[in-house]
Write a protein that holds these residues in place. Structure first.
Motif, PDB file in Angstrom:
ATOM      1  N   LYS A  26       9.655 -21.862  79.495  1.00  0.00           N
ATOM      2  CA  LYS A  26       9.755 -23.319  79.458  1.00  0.00           C
ATOM      3  C   LYS A  26      10.566 -23.740  78.234  1.00  0.00           C
ATOM      4  O   LYS A  26      10.260 -23.317  77.114  1.00  0.00           O
ATOM      5  CB  LYS A  26       8.364 -23.942  79.412  1.00  0.00           C
ATOM      6  N   THR A  29      10.382 -29.015  74.376  1.00  0.00           N
ATOM      7  CA  THR A  29      10.756 -30.417  74.276  1.00  0.00           C
ATOM      8  C   THR A  29      10.786 -30.820  72.798  1.00  0.00           C
ATOM      9  O   THR A  29      10.381 -30.051  71.916  1.00  0.00           O
ATOM     10  CB  THR A  29       9.733 -31.298  75.004  1.00  0.00           C
ATOM     11  N   LYS A  30      11.253 -32.036  72.526  1.00  0.00           N
ATOM     12  CA  LYS A  30      11.243 -32.532  71.153  1.00  0.00           C
ATOM     13  C   LYS A  30       9.818 -32.549  70.601  1.00  0.00           C
ATOM     14  O   LYS A  30       9.578 -32.219  69.449  1.00  0.00           O
ATOM     15  CB  LYS A  30      11.840 -33.938  71.097  1.00  0.00           C
ATOM     16  N   LYS A  31       8.878 -32.935  71.459  1.00  0.00           N
ATOM     17  CA  LYS A  31       7.480 -32.951  71.032  1.00  0.00           C
ATOM     18  C   LYS A  31       6.990 -31.542  70.728  1.00  0.00           C
ATOM     19  O   LYS A  31       6.265 -31.319  69.744  1.00  0.00           O
ATOM     20  CB  LYS A  31       6.612 -33.589  72.123  1.00  0.00           C
ATOM     21  N   ASP A  32       7.375 -30.562  71.552  1.00  0.00           N
ATOM     22  CA  ASP A  32       6.996 -29.169  71.308  1.00  0.00           C
ATOM     23  C   ASP A  32       7.521 -28.693  69.953  1.00  0.00           C
ATOM     24  O   ASP A  32       6.825 -27.963  69.226  1.00  0.00           O
ATOM     25  CB  ASP A  32       7.562 -28.259  72.404  1.00  0.00           C
ATOM     26  N   GLN A  33       8.742 -29.088  69.619  1.00  0.00           N
ATOM     27  CA  GLN A  33       9.337 -28.676  68.359  1.00  0.00           C
ATOM     28  C   GLN A  33       8.531 -29.185  67.166  1.00  0.00           C
ATOM     29  O   GLN A  33       8.263 -28.453  66.215  1.00  0.00           O
ATOM     30  CB  GLN A  33      10.783 -29.182  68.276  1.00  0.00           C
ATOM     31  N   ASP A  58      10.928 -40.318  68.796  1.00  0.00           N
ATOM     32  CA  ASP A  58      10.802 -39.576  70.047  1.00  0.00           C
ATOM     33  C   ASP A  58      12.160 -39.164  70.595  1.00  0.00           C
ATOM     34  O   ASP A  58      12.258 -38.281  71.435  1.00  0.00           O
ATOM     35  CB  ASP A  58      10.067 -40.425  71.098  1.00  0.00           C
ATOM     36  N   ASN A  60      15.138 -38.232  68.702  1.00  0.00           N
ATOM     37  CA  ASN A  60      15.838 -37.129  68.048  1.00  0.00           C
ATOM     38  C   ASN A  60      15.248 -36.856  66.670  1.00  0.00           C
ATOM     39  O   ASN A  60      15.731 -37.387  65.678  1.00  0.00           O
ATOM     40  CB  ASN A  60      17.326 -37.452  67.931  1.00  0.00           C
ATOM     41  N   ASN A  67      19.184 -27.266  69.486  1.00  0.00           N
ATOM     42  CA  ASN A  67      18.265 -26.647  70.436  1.00  0.00           C
ATOM     43  C   ASN A  67      18.754 -25.240  70.775  1.00  0.00           C
ATOM     44  O   ASN A  67      19.926 -24.898  70.566  1.00  0.00           O
ATOM     45  CB  ASN A  67      18.175 -27.479  71.714  1.00  0.00           C
TER      46      ASN A  67
END
Length: 385
Positions: A26, A29-33, A58, A60, A67
């Motif tokens: 998977k 996502t930005k949130k995962d980072q 949310d 950048n 990425n």
């Protein structure tokens, strides 16, 4: 970095425009980072400037750090392996060097209350040692590799006299000399230990099996070593089916060995036969020296970071990304992403700006232009009020 590249027979596919990730992988996502960093969303803590370059949003949260790249080859790391990644929180739980208990095999005095690696083991150091001789034609400077490793890791780095290898015909031997022995069982005579290897008569090329080298390194690890990293110009393999292996670590024993044989841009290597390589014209001595140094520096710190408990990174384009082949390895950046920078900073306790300034001196000295530009901009951003 991948430990091995194996010879495979695959059907040729023309005009492949899209290579999928490995089944089950998977894309973060930005949130995962941000969650992987252990700050920001869900943690109710602001992201310190050293781990980002913008005020979190949310849209950048990071702009200095790209990425991970979409695979462009079926041999790319993330096209082969469903990596889960290692968050900062997982690193704190998994890294043995941060434990309040002494790591097995360490002989140095241990300060359990200390927070950093050098604080816990105040007399220990990382050893990087040549295995076999390097000459001027190899374009490898061990003093430069040691210097870069020290600046990157902010840990004590040392070396030893090179471990000697001797070729007799189609055999290769490890040479134990009386002067290098420190045990009561040491022999007054020079001893030769044959290393498992394979030799190709027509080309004169050797490959050395990696397991016997790791065994010999274990027998020679200093008592004050965090780990002992052996570097060799000889090509390596682990199993008979291997085309080659870049290297291997025996983390439980604190030793590793890696080959710089395939880092010279003036040679290309067969994807079918381990013993075949081809001369690539057009590279000057300065260009060869520059690329070999750059590639070798990245290899050494990547592998030492593994020994220090950092797993492969999937959250950003990062020095700790895995690689399935040399071309993928070469295009990856030399810097750490925010997640891995925070891991290393926690372990080693460095000042991030000072670390960047030390790296900048190295990059300028050796005319690494893209790295110089990136670090200059990074320092300027971090010093903004």
């Amino acid at each position: 970095m991948s430990a091995s590249a194996k010879s495979k027979k695959t059907k040729k596919v023309k005009n492949v425009r899209y290579v999928p990730y490995a089944r089950g992988f998977k894309i973060p996502t930005k949130k995962d980072q941000v969650l992987a960093l252990g700050l920001g969303v869900g943690n109710k803590l602001p992201i310190p400037k050293e781990y980002t370059d913008t005020t979190f949003s949310d849209v950048n949260p990071f702009t200095f750090f790209n990425n991970i790249q979409q695979p462009t080859s079926i041999d790319d790391w993330l096209a082969q392996y469903n990596e889960e990644g290692q968050t900062y929180s997982q690193y704190l739980k998994q890294c043995p060097w941060l434990s309040p208990r002494k790591v097995k095999g360490m002989h140095d005095n241990f300060v359990s209350s200390a927070k950093t690696l050098s604080g816990k083991y105040p007399g220990s150091k990382i050893y990087i040692v040549p295995v076999g001789e390097f000459n001027e034609e190899d374009y490898i400077s061990f003093s430069n590799l040691l210097d870069y490793s020290k600046r990157f890791l902010c840990l004590p780095i040392a070396t030893l006299p090179h471990f000697k290898l001797q070729q007799n015909g189609d055999k290769l031997y490890w040479v134990d000399e009386p002067s290098t022995k420190t045990t009561v069982r040491s022999s007054p005579r020079t001893r030769l230990t044959e290393l498992t290897s394979r030799f190709h008569t027509n080309t004169g090329n050797f490959q050395v099996q990696i397991s016997p080298l790791l065994t010999k390194l274990r027998q020679n690890i200093p008592r004050d070593a965090f780990c002992l990293i052996g570097l060799t110009r000889h090509d390596l393999y682990a199993d008979e089916s291997d085309l080659f292996v870049a290297g291997m670590a025996a983390g439980n024993h604190g030793v590793a060995v890696f080959s710089l044989n395939r880092y010279d841009p003036s040679f290309s290597f067969s994807t079918e036969f381990w013993y075949q390589r081809y001369k690539v014209p057009g590279y000057t001595a300065e260009e060869r020296r520059h690329l070999i140094l750059q590639r070798s520096c990245k290899l050494v710190v990547h592998e030492i970071c593994h020994i220090l408990g950092l797993d492969h990174c999937i959250f950003f384009d990062c020095c700790m990304n895995g690689s399935g082949h040399l071309a993928e390895d070469f295009r990856q950046p030399m810097h750490l992403c925010p997640v891995d920078l925070r891991k290393l900073q926690t372990l080693c306790g460095f000042n991030t700006v000072k670390r960047y300034e030390q790296l900048l001196e190295f990059y300028k000295k050796f005319k690494m232009e893209s790295e110089t530009d990136w670090v200059e901009r990074r320092i300027a951003y971090l010093k903004q009020k």
